[in-house]
Scaffold this motif. Structure first.
Motif, PDB file in Angstrom:
ATOM      1  N   LEU A  25      47.912 -21.393  59.705  1.00  0.00           N
ATOM      2  CA  LEU A  25      46.607 -20.708  59.725  1.00  0.00           C
ATOM      3  C   LEU A  25      45.678 -21.306  60.787  1.00  0.00           C
TER       4      LEU A  25
ATOM      5  N   PHE B 220      59.059  -7.961  53.765  1.00  0.00           N
ATOM      6  CA  PHE B 220      57.641  -8.313  53.857  1.00  0.00           C
ATOM      7  C   PHE B 220      57.122  -8.635  52.467  1.00  0.00           C
TER       8      PHE B 220
ATOM      9  N   VAL C 132      67.150  -1.055  56.787  1.00  0.00           N
ATOM     10  CA  VAL C 132      66.991  -0.255  58.015  1.00  0.00           C
ATOM     11  C   VAL C 132      68.224   0.625  58.216  1.00  0.00           C
TER      12      VAL C 132
ATOM     13  N   PHE D  11      60.010   6.295  57.745  1.00  0.00           N
ATOM     14  CA  PHE D  11      61.151   5.460  57.337  1.00  0.00           C
ATOM     15  C   PHE D  11      61.719   4.710  58.544  1.00  0.00           C
TER      16      PHE D  11
ATOM     17  N   MET E 107      41.092 -13.038  52.141  1.00  0.00           N
ATOM     18  CA  MET E 107      42.208 -13.090  53.098  1.00  0.00           C
ATOM     19  C   MET E 107      43.193 -11.966  52.795  1.00  0.00           C
TER      20      MET E 107
ATOM     21  N   LYS F   7      64.308  -5.357  56.778  1.00  0.00           N
ATOM     22  CA  LYS F   7      63.028  -5.999  57.095  1.00  0.00           C
ATOM     23  C   LYS F   7      62.392  -6.376  55.763  1.00  0.00           C
TER      24      LYS F   7
ATOM     25  N   ALA G 229      49.898 -14.791  61.524  1.00  0.00           N
ATOM     26  CA  ALA G 229      50.195 -15.874  60.570  1.00  0.00           C
ATOM     27  C   ALA G 229      51.370 -15.477  59.678  1.00  0.00           C
TER      28      ALA G 229
ATOM     29  N   ARG H 121      63.103  -3.698  53.000  1.00  0.00           N
ATOM     30  CA  ARG H 121      63.332  -2.339  53.507  1.00  0.00           C
ATOM     31  C   ARG H 121      64.639  -2.312  54.300  1.00  0.00           C
TER      32      ARG H 121
ATOM     33  N   GLU I 147      41.274 -18.802  71.735  1.00  0.00           N
ATOM     34  CA  GLU I 147      40.295 -19.105  70.696  1.00  0.00           C
ATOM     35  C   GLU I 147      40.643 -18.347  69.421  1.00  0.00           C
ATOM     36  N   PRO I 148      40.924 -19.061  68.366  1.00  0.00           N
ATOM     37  CA  PRO I 148      41.288 -18.355  67.133  1.00  0.00           C
ATOM     38  C   PRO I 148      40.187 -17.406  66.686  1.00  0.00           C
ATOM     39  N   THR I 149      40.570 -16.181  66.316  1.00  0.00           N
ATOM     40  CA  THR I 149      39.568 -15.208  65.891  1.00  0.00           C
ATOM     41  C   THR I 149      39.529 -15.102  64.368  1.00  0.00           C
ATOM     42  N   MET I 150      40.520 -15.695  63.711  1.00  0.00           N
ATOM     43  CA  MET I 150      40.608 -15.566  62.260  1.00  0.00           C
ATOM     44  C   MET I 150      39.602 -16.505  61.583  1.00  0.00           C
TER      45      MET I 150
ATOM     46  N   LYS J 177      59.037  -6.709  49.575  1.00  0.00           N
ATOM     47  CA  LYS J 177      59.730  -5.435  49.787  1.00  0.00           C
ATOM     48  C   LYS J 177      60.844  -5.642  50.804  1.00  0.00           C
TER      49      LYS J 177
ATOM     50  N   PHE K  11      40.591 -22.205  58.556  1.00  0.00           N
ATOM     51  CA  PHE K  11      41.033 -22.139  57.160  1.00  0.00           C
ATOM     52  C   PHE K  11      40.587 -23.407  56.443  1.00  0.00           C
TER      53      PHE K  11
ATOM     54  N   GLN L  73      49.751  -4.432  66.611  1.00  0.00           N
ATOM     55  CA  GLN L  73      50.254  -5.080  65.395  1.00  0.00           C
ATOM     56  C   GLN L  73      50.490  -4.000  64.339  1.00  0.00           C
TER      57      GLN L  73
ATOM     58  N   ARG M  14      62.675   4.684  47.937  1.00  0.00           N
ATOM     59  CA  ARG M  14      63.959   5.053  48.526  1.00  0.00           C
ATOM     60  C   ARG M  14      64.234   4.144  49.727  1.00  0.00           C
TER      61      ARG M  14
ATOM     62  N   THR N 262      47.030 -19.820  64.376  1.00  0.00           N
ATOM     63  CA  THR N 262      47.202 -18.392  64.664  1.00  0.00           C
ATOM     64  C   THR N 262      45.852 -17.678  64.715  1.00  0.00           C
ATOM     65  N   ASN N 263      45.898 -16.508  65.345  1.00  0.00           N
ATOM     66  CA  ASN N 263      44.641 -15.791  65.603  1.00  0.00           C
ATOM     67  C   ASN N 263      44.312 -14.734  64.567  1.00  0.00           C
ATOM     68  N   ASN N 264      45.302 -14.231  63.901  1.00  0.00           N
ATOM     69  CA  ASN N 264      45.028 -13.194  62.898  1.00  0.00           C
ATOM     70  C   ASN N 264      46.077 -13.239  61.798  1.00  0.00           C
ATOM     71  N   ILE N 265      45.793 -12.470  60.749  1.00  0.00           N
ATOM     72  CA  ILE N 265      46.642 -12.497  59.553  1.00  0.00           C
ATOM     73  C   ILE N 265      48.076 -12.057  59.879  1.00  0.00           C
ATOM     74  N   ASP N 266      48.201 -11.002  60.676  1.00  0.00           N
ATOM     75  CA  ASP N 266      49.549 -10.502  60.999  1.00  0.00           C
ATOM     76  C   ASP N 266      50.373 -11.579  61.701  1.00  0.00           C
TER      77      ASP N 266
ATOM     78  N   ALA O 231      41.135 -14.340  73.516  1.00  0.00           N
ATOM     79  CA  ALA O 231      41.432 -14.371  72.083  1.00  0.00           C
ATOM     80  C   ALA O 231      42.640 -15.228  71.787  1.00  0.00           C
TER      81      ALA O 231
ATOM     82  N   TYR P 290      50.932 -15.430  51.447  1.00  0.00           N
ATOM     83  CA  TYR P 290      51.084 -16.897  51.396  1.00  0.00           C
ATOM     84  C   TYR P 290      52.559 -17.264  51.321  1.00  0.00           C
TER      85      TYR P 290
END
Lengths: 328, 157
Positions: free
Chosen positions: B21, B138, B157, A228, B111, B136, B30, B155, A259-262, B153, A265, A174, B90, B24-28, A256, B116
């Protein structure tokens, strides 16, 4: 030290946009150089002498290209000549990337006498470093004492380990992943290795550039940012490198995935107003609104219906209630 | 008590975020899910509004990108963003919004890294893509996690 320095400098050597470089002393004398035009040295020396200890990152626009000067430490200055058409920002970013690689390397001060720009100077530097190190206490190696009483006379052959071949897709990379150097990292950077050739064929110089930034501290997003490049391109490269053992990256864990690891919420109400302004029974519920309990938990603690808790929270929102979202 | 702008939308989006939320398993992951959903929204907006006809066909420069973002803001929120910064990074454009509609009245704790309002990243990204800009997008900062502005942002490409 020397191999780390060589590795950092080789990043410049194989960069098609670098025409030459030189590791110079603070007096402006070229110590180790590669294809750096000799006629530029006086101008670079003048600039170094002009700023002396105040020298930070500096650029000089010359007929031969763009020169970027960057002090490595109190004794050394890295000077890189880039192609004329390279954007200033990119030249600075490339230099900073090399500086980052030089960051952990302790270079000894230059010898008083040396042949300028000689390749062999790197070895000179290494011997100075070794001499300096030899003054520190040496740990005496434990000599073998003959038979080891508890060791079996002949080690039994262990089970034959099957080499596990993993595809790039098997790795969970990631933007936040911090890749580490793997067992074949050095091989991939050795120019005469098959692994290096494979990397060159599939990823060209991009592979080399990314690997030079893999240090166990920078995340994929940070590597992409400093180059960049989009995160996705670096992610793909890291996955490939992980499948070859060049870097270490986490595997996609099937468990994983299911099963949610986060964590779950939840939203927890928090009363931030003045309780003395609250009338009636609402105060009991609002006291429980500490930003740590969900509405369900408040209802359970207070022994009331969840709908009643929501009514009370809504009624008193004007007095100051925040809903805090978090994972538990 | 601050007035919530467009409460129906805010409540729909909150449901949407809660669902993402939960799944999904992680913040990225989500963040990516929200961006993907934003892309779907952006495609729909591009089809159903006058954005395509009222903006330049070809977006070439960062100034063009900034103007397009202004137009998107006018269309969606009937105002301009707080700031569109083309100078500090830049090859990038930063959009800041101190009155972000997406995360109104939302406070998130612990978090870090969660955007959000990432759905808006997806909207911007896909509309830029329709205009021929490979970018891209984000979310860099979010008011829900304590920032003064929501910042995206872009960006290039």
């Amino acid at each position: 030290m020397s191999s780390d320095l060589e590795r950092a400098l080789s990043k410049l050597r194989f960069d098609e946009q670098v025409l030459g470089y030189s590791l110079m002393t603070k007096a402006g004398r070229p110590f180790v150089s590669f294809s750096f035009p000799a006629e530029l040295f006086p101008r670079v020396r003048d600039s170094i002498n002009l700023y002396k200890t105040d020298l930070r990152l500096m650029t000089i626009d010359t007929d031969r290209g763009l020169v970027v000067l960057s002090p490595v430490d109190m004794n050394w200055i890295l000077t890189v000549l880039y192609v004329t058409e390279l954007q200033l920002g990119l030249a600075i970013a490339k230099t900073k990337n090399v500086m980052r690689l030089l960051d952990g390397i302790e270079l000894p001060p230059p010898p008083e006498e040396f042949e300028e720009s000689a390749e062999s100077n790197l070895k000179v530097l290494e011997s100075i470093a070794m001499q300096a190190a030899s003054t520190s206490p040496v740990v005496t190696p434990i000599e073998p004492t003959g038979e080891a009483p508890f060791a079996p006379a002949e080690p039994e052959p262990g089970p034959v380990q099957e080499e596990v071949v993993r595809l790039p897709e098997a790795f969970n990379v990631q933007p936040s992943t911090v890749p580490k150097r793997g067992p074949d990292y050095g091989t991939a950077l050795s120019l005469d290795s098959d692994l290096h050739n494979e990397m060159k064929q599939t990823h060209r110089n991009f592979g080399f550039d990314v690997l030079m930034l893999v240090d166990g501290a920078l995340s994929v997003a940070q590597i992409a940012d400093s180059m960049f490049q989009p995160n996705e391109r670096v992610v793909d490269l890291i996955k490939w490198a992980a499948s070859k053992g060049i870097v270490e990256a986490p595997l996609c864990d099937e468990k994983a995935d299911s099963e949610p690891t986060m964590g779950r919420f939840v939203k927890c109400p928090k009363f931030i107003g003045d309780l003395s302004k609250i009338k009636g029974k609402d105060i009991e519920i609002l006291r429980l609104c500490d930003g740590k309990k969900t509405t369900e938990e408040i209802a359970e603690t207070a022994g009331v219906q969840k709908s009643q808790v929501i009514q009370i929270i809504a009624r008193n929102k004007k007095h100051g209630i925040k809903m805090i979202g978090k994972t538990v | 008590m601050p007035k919530i702008e467009n409460p129906l939308f805010v409540s729909l989006y909150a449901q949407w975020v809660d669902k993402v939320l939960a799944e999904t398993n992680n913040i990225d992951e989500a963040n990516q899910r929200l961006r993907d959903m934003g892309k779907e929204m952006g495609s729909n907006l591009y089809l159903t509004t006058e954005l395509a006809s009222k903006t330049k066909d070809t977006v070439m420069t960062r100034e063009d990108v900034a103007k397009l973002i202004d137009s998107i803001y006018r269309l969606l929120f009937d105002r301009k963003p707080t700031d569109v910064d083309m100078k500090s990074a830049r090859g990038s454009v930063r959009v800041a919004d101190k009155d972000c509609i997406w995360c109104q009245d939302i406070t998130l704790e612990g978090m870090r890294g969660f955007g959000y309002c990432e759905a808006f990243s997806g909207i911007l990204e896909v509309i830029l893509e329709f205009k021929g800009v490979d970018a891209k997008v984000f979310q860099e900062l979010c008011k829900a996690t304590g920032a003064d502005n929501c910042t995206w942002k872009v960006r290039l490409v």
